[in-house]
Write a protein that holds these residues in place. Sequence first.
Motif, PDB file in Angstrom:
ATOM      1  N   TYR A  70      59.466 -30.714 -61.012  1.00 12.39           N
ATOM      2  CA  TYR A  70      58.767 -29.814 -60.095  1.00 12.39           C
ATOM      3  C   TYR A  70      58.577 -28.436 -60.719  1.00 12.39           C
ATOM      4  CZ  TYR A  70      57.598 -27.027 -56.042  1.00 12.39           C
ATOM      5  OH  TYR A  70      56.962 -26.177 -55.181  1.00 12.39           O
ATOM      6  N   ILE A  71      59.597 -27.946 -61.410  1.00 11.72           N
ATOM      7  CA  ILE A  71      59.499 -26.624 -62.043  1.00 11.72           C
ATOM      8  C   ILE A  71      58.406 -26.634 -63.110  1.00 11.72           C
ATOM      9  CG2 ILE A  71      60.700 -25.048 -63.621  1.00 11.72           C
ATOM     10  CD1 ILE A  71      63.227 -25.567 -62.030  1.00 11.72           C
ATOM     11  N   ASP A  82      54.875 -27.557 -61.246  1.00 13.35           N
ATOM     12  CA  ASP A  82      54.697 -26.825 -59.987  1.00 13.35           C
ATOM     13  C   ASP A  82      53.280 -26.950 -59.411  1.00 13.35           C
ATOM     14  OD1 ASP A  82      54.815 -25.144 -57.832  1.00 13.35           O
ATOM     15  OD2 ASP A  82      55.264 -23.347 -58.988  1.00 13.35           O
ATOM     16  N   MET A  91      51.933 -25.794 -56.816  1.00 13.09           N
ATOM     17  CA  MET A  91      51.398 -24.607 -56.146  1.00 13.09           C
ATOM     18  C   MET A  91      51.063 -23.473 -57.124  1.00 13.09           C
ATOM     19  SD  MET A  91      51.311 -25.806 -53.214  1.00 13.09           S
ATOM     20  CE  MET A  91      50.902 -24.461 -52.161  1.00 13.09           C
ATOM     21  N   ALA A  92      51.413 -23.639 -58.398  1.00 10.52           N
ATOM     22  CA  ALA A  92      51.125 -22.598 -59.382  1.00 10.52           C
ATOM     23  C   ALA A  92      49.633 -22.577 -59.691  1.00 10.52           C
ATOM     24  CB  ALA A  92      51.922 -22.856 -60.658  1.00 10.52           C
ATOM     25  N   PRO A  93      49.088 -21.403 -59.977  1.00 12.40           N
ATOM     26  CA  PRO A  93      47.655 -21.340 -60.314  1.00 12.40           C
ATOM     27  C   PRO A  93      47.389 -22.035 -61.649  1.00 12.40           C
ATOM     28  CG  PRO A  93      48.700 -19.201 -60.631  1.00 12.40           C
ATOM     29  CD  PRO A  93      49.720 -20.098 -59.992  1.00 12.40           C
ATOM     30  N   ASN A  94      46.204 -22.612 -61.787  1.00 11.89           N
ATOM     31  CA  ASN A  94      45.822 -23.308 -63.021  1.00 11.89           C
ATOM     32  C   ASN A  94      45.643 -22.344 -64.186  1.00 11.89           C
ATOM     33  OD1 ASN A  94      45.834 -25.866 -61.969  1.00 11.89           O
ATOM     34  ND2 ASN A  94      43.676 -25.846 -61.454  1.00 11.89           N
ATOM     35  N   TRP A  95      45.179 -21.140 -63.909  1.00  8.05           N
ATOM     36  CA  TRP A  95      44.877 -20.165 -64.958  1.00  8.05           C
ATOM     37  C   TRP A  95      45.702 -18.903 -64.767  1.00  8.05           C
ATOM     38  CZ3 TRP A  95      41.462 -20.924 -68.969  1.00  8.05           C
ATOM     39  CH2 TRP A  95      40.662 -22.066 -68.897  1.00  8.05           C
ATOM     40  N   THR A  96      46.145 -18.317 -65.869  1.00  9.02           N
ATOM     41  CA  THR A  96      46.740 -16.980 -65.830  1.00  9.02           C
ATOM     42  C   THR A  96      45.757 -16.038 -66.513  1.00  9.02           C
ATOM     43  OG1 THR A  96      47.925 -17.331 -67.904  1.00  9.02           O
ATOM     44  CG2 THR A  96      49.123 -17.797 -65.869  1.00  9.02           C
ATOM     45  N   LYS A 112      44.956 -21.541 -69.505  1.00 12.20           N
ATOM     46  CA  LYS A 112      45.126 -22.598 -68.512  1.00 12.20           C
ATOM     47  C   LYS A 112      46.515 -23.204 -68.689  1.00 12.20           C
ATOM     48  CE  LYS A 112      42.780 -26.672 -66.695  1.00 12.20           C
ATOM     49  NZ  LYS A 112      43.937 -27.429 -66.370  1.00 12.20           N
ATOM     50  N   MET A 113      47.095 -23.695 -67.592  1.00 12.47           N
ATOM     51  CA  MET A 113      48.390 -24.363 -67.669  1.00 12.47           C
ATOM     52  C   MET A 113      48.301 -25.537 -68.636  1.00 12.47           C
ATOM     53  SD  MET A 113      50.005 -24.578 -63.873  1.00 12.47           S
ATOM     54  CE  MET A 113      51.545 -25.255 -64.449  1.00 12.47           C
ATOM     55  N   ARG A 150      48.235 -29.359 -67.028  1.00 14.01           N
ATOM     56  CA  ARG A 150      47.136 -29.857 -66.196  1.00 14.01           C
ATOM     57  C   ARG A 150      45.969 -30.278 -67.079  1.00 14.01           C
ATOM     58  NH1 ARG A 150      47.987 -26.439 -61.349  1.00 14.01           N
ATOM     59  NH2 ARG A 150      50.087 -27.048 -60.762  1.00 14.01           N
TER      60      ARG A 150
END
Length: 151
Positions: free
Chosen positions: A62-63, A66, A68-73, A90-91, A94
Amino acid sequence: MTARLSAALIAATLAAACSSLDRTLPSASSSVIPDTKLRLTPGYTTTPEKLIYFAGAAYLAYIVLDPMAPNWTIEEAQLSEDTYYLGMKKMRTRPGGEGEARMVFRRRAEQLARAGGYAGYDIVSYSEGIQSELVAQRVGEGVIQLRHGTR
């Protein structure tokens, strides 16, 4: 008055529960986790040790993933009063995302323009690609200049 009585009652119950605990520590050769079997369904039993192991593995997954985390920073830097650099990553976990970088870039540029009271923005430079490391990662970067005047 009832809140104080409730708090006192809870404190007394907790104190009584603590005094009845077995305070002996397990020996070095024994485990803290009891050696018992848990019947989860009529046809399946497991041990608490396996449940704790799988719960830990699920938590780590899950960590990392995650949902709920955004795909992009977005890393942003203000170069001058009306010019911004936007760097995006991007993560890694994903898949996909072709064409997303440009949308994320434009969305953030529009937000900056609206927040500053500008009429719009111009893209000074923009590039996107894949950064190859241990796991490939989509990246994008660009510079925008916010535009004064009417829309």
